[in-house]
Design a protein around this motif. Structure first.
Motif, short mmCIF file in Angstrom:
data_model
loop_
_atom_site.label_atom_id
_atom_site.label_comp_id
_atom_site.label_asym_id
_atom_site.label_seq_id
_atom_site.Cartn_x
_atom_site.Cartn_y
_atom_site.Cartn_z
N ARG A 50 -8.26 4.55 -15.17
CA ARG A 50 -8.77 5.79 -14.59
C ARG A 50 -10.05 5.48 -13.82
O ARG A 50 -10.84 4.60 -14.21
CB ARG A 50 -9.04 6.83 -15.67
N THR A 51 -10.25 6.20 -12.76
CA THR A 51 -11.43 6.02 -11.95
C THR A 51 -12.58 6.85 -12.52
O THR A 51 -12.39 7.70 -13.40
CB THR A 51 -11.17 6.47 -10.50
N LEU A 52 -13.78 6.61 -12.01
CA LEU A 52 -14.94 7.37 -12.46
C LEU A 52 -14.81 8.85 -12.11
O LEU A 52 -15.42 9.71 -12.75
CB LEU A 52 -16.22 6.81 -11.83
N ALA A 53 -13.99 9.14 -11.11
CA ALA A 53 -13.77 10.53 -10.70
C ALA A 53 -12.64 11.20 -11.49
O ALA A 53 -12.32 12.36 -11.25
CB ALA A 53 -13.47 10.61 -9.21
N GLY A 54 -12.01 10.46 -12.43
CA GLY A 54 -10.98 11.05 -13.27
C GLY A 54 -9.57 10.86 -12.79
O GLY A 54 -8.63 11.32 -13.45
N ALA A 55 -9.35 10.19 -11.65
CA ALA A 55 -7.99 9.94 -11.16
C ALA A 55 -7.35 8.80 -11.94
O ALA A 55 -8.03 8.02 -12.61
CB ALA A 55 -8.03 9.62 -9.67
N GLY A 59 -6.99 14.58 -3.16
CA GLY A 59 -6.36 13.29 -3.40
C GLY A 59 -4.85 13.39 -3.51
O GLY A 59 -4.25 14.47 -3.45
N VAL A 60 -4.20 12.23 -3.68
CA VAL A 60 -2.75 12.17 -3.83
C VAL A 60 -2.36 12.85 -5.15
O VAL A 60 -2.89 12.53 -6.21
CB VAL A 60 -2.24 10.72 -3.81
N LYS A 61 -1.43 13.79 -5.07
CA LYS A 61 -0.99 14.53 -6.25
C LYS A 61 0.42 14.15 -6.70
O LYS A 61 0.79 14.41 -7.84
CB LYS A 61 -0.99 16.03 -5.95
N SER A 109 0.84 -1.18 0.00
CA SER A 109 0.00 0.00 0.00
C SER A 109 0.88 1.24 0.00
O SER A 109 1.95 1.27 0.61
CB SER A 109 -0.90 0.01 1.23
N ALA A 110 0.43 2.26 -0.72
CA ALA A 110 1.19 3.50 -0.78
C ALA A 110 1.03 4.27 0.51
O ALA A 110 -0.07 4.43 1.02
CB ALA A 110 0.70 4.34 -1.96
N ARG A 111 2.15 4.74 1.06
CA ARG A 111 2.12 5.45 2.33
C ARG A 111 2.22 6.96 2.12
O ARG A 111 3.18 7.42 1.49
CB ARG A 111 3.28 5.00 3.22
N PRO A 112 1.27 7.74 2.61
CA PRO A 112 1.44 9.20 2.54
C PRO A 112 2.68 9.61 3.31
O PRO A 112 3.11 8.95 4.25
CB PRO A 112 0.17 9.73 3.21
N SER A 113 3.28 10.72 2.88
CA SER A 113 4.51 11.17 3.53
C SER A 113 4.23 11.79 4.88
O SER A 113 3.12 12.19 5.19
CB SER A 113 5.20 12.22 2.65
N GLU A 114 5.28 11.87 5.67
CA GLU A 114 5.24 12.67 6.88
C GLU A 114 5.25 14.14 6.47
O GLU A 114 5.40 14.45 5.30
CB GLU A 114 6.48 12.37 7.74
N LEU A 146 -1.17 3.06 -6.34
CA LEU A 146 -1.78 4.28 -5.81
C LEU A 146 -2.67 4.91 -6.86
O LEU A 146 -2.67 4.54 -8.04
CB LEU A 146 -0.71 5.27 -5.36
N THR A 147 -3.43 5.88 -6.41
CA THR A 147 -4.33 6.64 -7.27
C THR A 147 -3.88 8.09 -7.28
O THR A 147 -3.83 8.73 -6.23
CB THR A 147 -5.78 6.54 -6.76
N LEU A 148 -3.53 8.60 -8.45
CA LEU A 148 -3.06 9.98 -8.58
C LEU A 148 -4.18 10.85 -9.13
O LEU A 148 -4.70 10.60 -10.23
CB LEU A 148 -1.86 10.05 -9.52
N GLU A 149 -4.53 11.87 -8.39
CA GLU A 149 -5.52 12.83 -8.87
C GLU A 149 -4.83 13.81 -9.82
O GLU A 149 -3.68 14.20 -9.57
CB GLU A 149 -6.12 13.58 -7.68
N PRO A 150 -5.47 14.21 -10.92
CA PRO A 150 -4.84 15.17 -11.84
C PRO A 150 -4.34 16.41 -11.10
O PRO A 150 -5.03 16.96 -10.24
CB PRO A 150 -5.97 15.51 -12.81
N LEU A 151 -3.14 16.84 -11.44
CA LEU A 151 -2.50 17.94 -10.73
C LEU A 151 -3.36 19.20 -10.73
O LEU A 151 -3.44 19.92 -9.74
CB LEU A 151 -1.15 18.24 -11.39
#
Length: 432
Positions: free
Chosen positions: A416-421, A321-323, A40-45, A294-299
């Motif tokens: 791509r997800t239904l939300a565009g990510a 979301g994750v950028k 699983s992708a871990r968000p940064s500190e 991971l799922t990347l949301e458009p910048l």
């Protein structure tokens, strides 16, 4: 005498850019993606402690972001900017200060509002009358590589001429805008002047001043580019030492600090992290030896930003979301991954997909601190309006797998997800 902030004056205006052409490519490979375990992708500190956050170095405008350089104003809140319009005794202005202010605002403020997802506002205040300089425009020898003595004389005279009308202590950013039609004004000389010894006015130290010499109407987003330097962002273009060749080979269209004419001029996610516009949970550090899904949301997708999906339907960004995904590749280098497409500041983007780029914290501004990695080195795109077509199609497209040249790092764009990510797998075979 009390001097109140000046009113905001704004009319948007944009221009197209002449085409610049060159051919260059990096050796890359599109490969089949090897199967392995998924972590699983871990968000940064918070970025000061994140394992993929590069340390700030002594390089000018270092891309390190573990600490903020306190000599620069940080755009994590609203900042006030003053525009002072300078005329010269050797020429009667053709345009009014209001017309010149409208060349730059609200376009500049709108750019930063979108780039920061509404977290930062640049509030312009324009002195809507000409301030007369004491010498002719030709007396200052204005040009791109300006002699220090001429530049200093210009700044001293501008400050002395305007100080009675402007309370500089009220403002975080100062723009001195010269009459663009005066005979000694060179539009190529627009820049931020960093002062080793600050000028003093109204009890405030002025450490950097944006000197604007743009023609009317100006280059598109030029003031946003220069304002980026006020916030400690580097030049990302390549300046040929002999004055020949293409300036846009490092990042092409993909960041305002490379070119204000770019089709996708939003700031890299790395820059948004540096400026404080991304939360820790929006950055993922992928460690060596891992494969992360991971799922990347458009910048460019902020809250409520409309995005057109491949199906033709429209989704609206949530903005949280994750950028950014980051792989550490050395003591002062990383690979960065972000999703780019025609949304927000990137609405004219040539291609959509996952953009890969290298970041070097030890490289000086203008010497390649960021380099986009071309996932399609054999092709080019958008010849009619890209600043550098070989990188216009650089992103890894839907369904592709890309191995980064010189690194044991691969990225697969799965869907791509239904939300565009964008759903992405990133794997790295070595530990750094």
């Amino acid at each position: 005498m009390s001097r109140e902030p000046f009113p905001e004056v704004s009319v948007p205006r944009t221009l197209s850019r002449p085409r610049l052409r060159s051919t260059a490519a990096l050796f890359t490979t599109l490969t089949a993606f090897a199967s392995c375990c998924i972590v699983s992708a871990r968000p940064s500190e918070p970025y000061a402690a994140a394992p993929c956050a590069l340390k700030r170095t002594a390089a000018h405008h270092s891309e390190g972001l573990d600490t903020w350089n306190a000599s620069y104003p940080r755009p994590a809140r609203g900042l006030d900017a003053v525009m002072v319009f300078l005329s010269f005794p050797d020429f009667k202005p053709v345009n009014s200060p209001a017309e010149l202010a409208a060349d730059h605002f609200p376009a500049t403020s709108d750019y930063f509002r979108r780039a920061s997802y509404g977290r930062f506002s640049l509030r312009p205040h324009s002195l809507l009358r000409w301030v007369r300089m004491p010498k002719p425009s030709t007396a200052y020898a204005i040009r791109r590589d300006w002699a220090a003595k001429d530049r200093s004389a210009y700044l001293r005279d501008a400050l002395a001429a305007s100080d009675a009308q402007v309370d500089f202590s009220r403002y975080d950013v100062v723009y001195f805008v010269a009459d663009p039609d005066a005979p000694g004004v060179d539009s190529d000389a627009t820049k931020v002047v960093n002062l080793r010894t600050p000028l003093r006015a109204d009890g405030a130290d002025l450490r950097r001043i944006v000197t604007v010499f743009e023609r009317h109407p100006p280059d598109r987003l030029v003031l946003a580019h220069e304002t980026g330097h006020v916030f400690d962002l580097p030049d990302l273009y390549r300046r040929p030492t002999d004055g020949k060749g293409d300036w846009d080979t490092h990042v092409g269209d993909w960041d305002l600090m490379g070119s204000q004419f770019g089709l996708a001029p939003d700031l890299f996610a790395w820059h948004k992290w540096k400026l404080g516009w991304l939360d820790p949970r929006q950055v993922v550090c992928v460690r060596g030896g891992e494969r992360a899904r991971l799922t990347l949301e458009p910048l460019g997708a902020g809250p409520g930003t409309p995005m057109t999906l491949p199906t033709g339907s429209t989704a609206f960004g949530l903005g949280g979301g994750v950028k950014l995904a980051v792989v550490r590749t050395g003591a002062d280098s990383v690979l960065a991954f972000e999703a780019r497409g025609p949304v927000g500041n990137d609405r004219a983007a040539c291609r959509a997909g996952v953009l890969v780029y290298r970041v070097h914290s030890g490289e000086e501004s203008g010497r390649g601190p960021v380099e986009v990695v071309d996932a399609h080195p054999g092709t080019e795109a958008c010849w009619e309006n890209s600043v550098y077509p070989p990188l216009a199609d650089a992103p890894v497209s839907l369904g592709e797998t890309f191995t980064v040249p010189g690194e044991d790092v691969r990225v697969q764009v799965r869907g791509r997800t239904l939300a565009g990510a964008w759903t992405v797998d990133i794997s790295t075979g070595r530990r750094v």
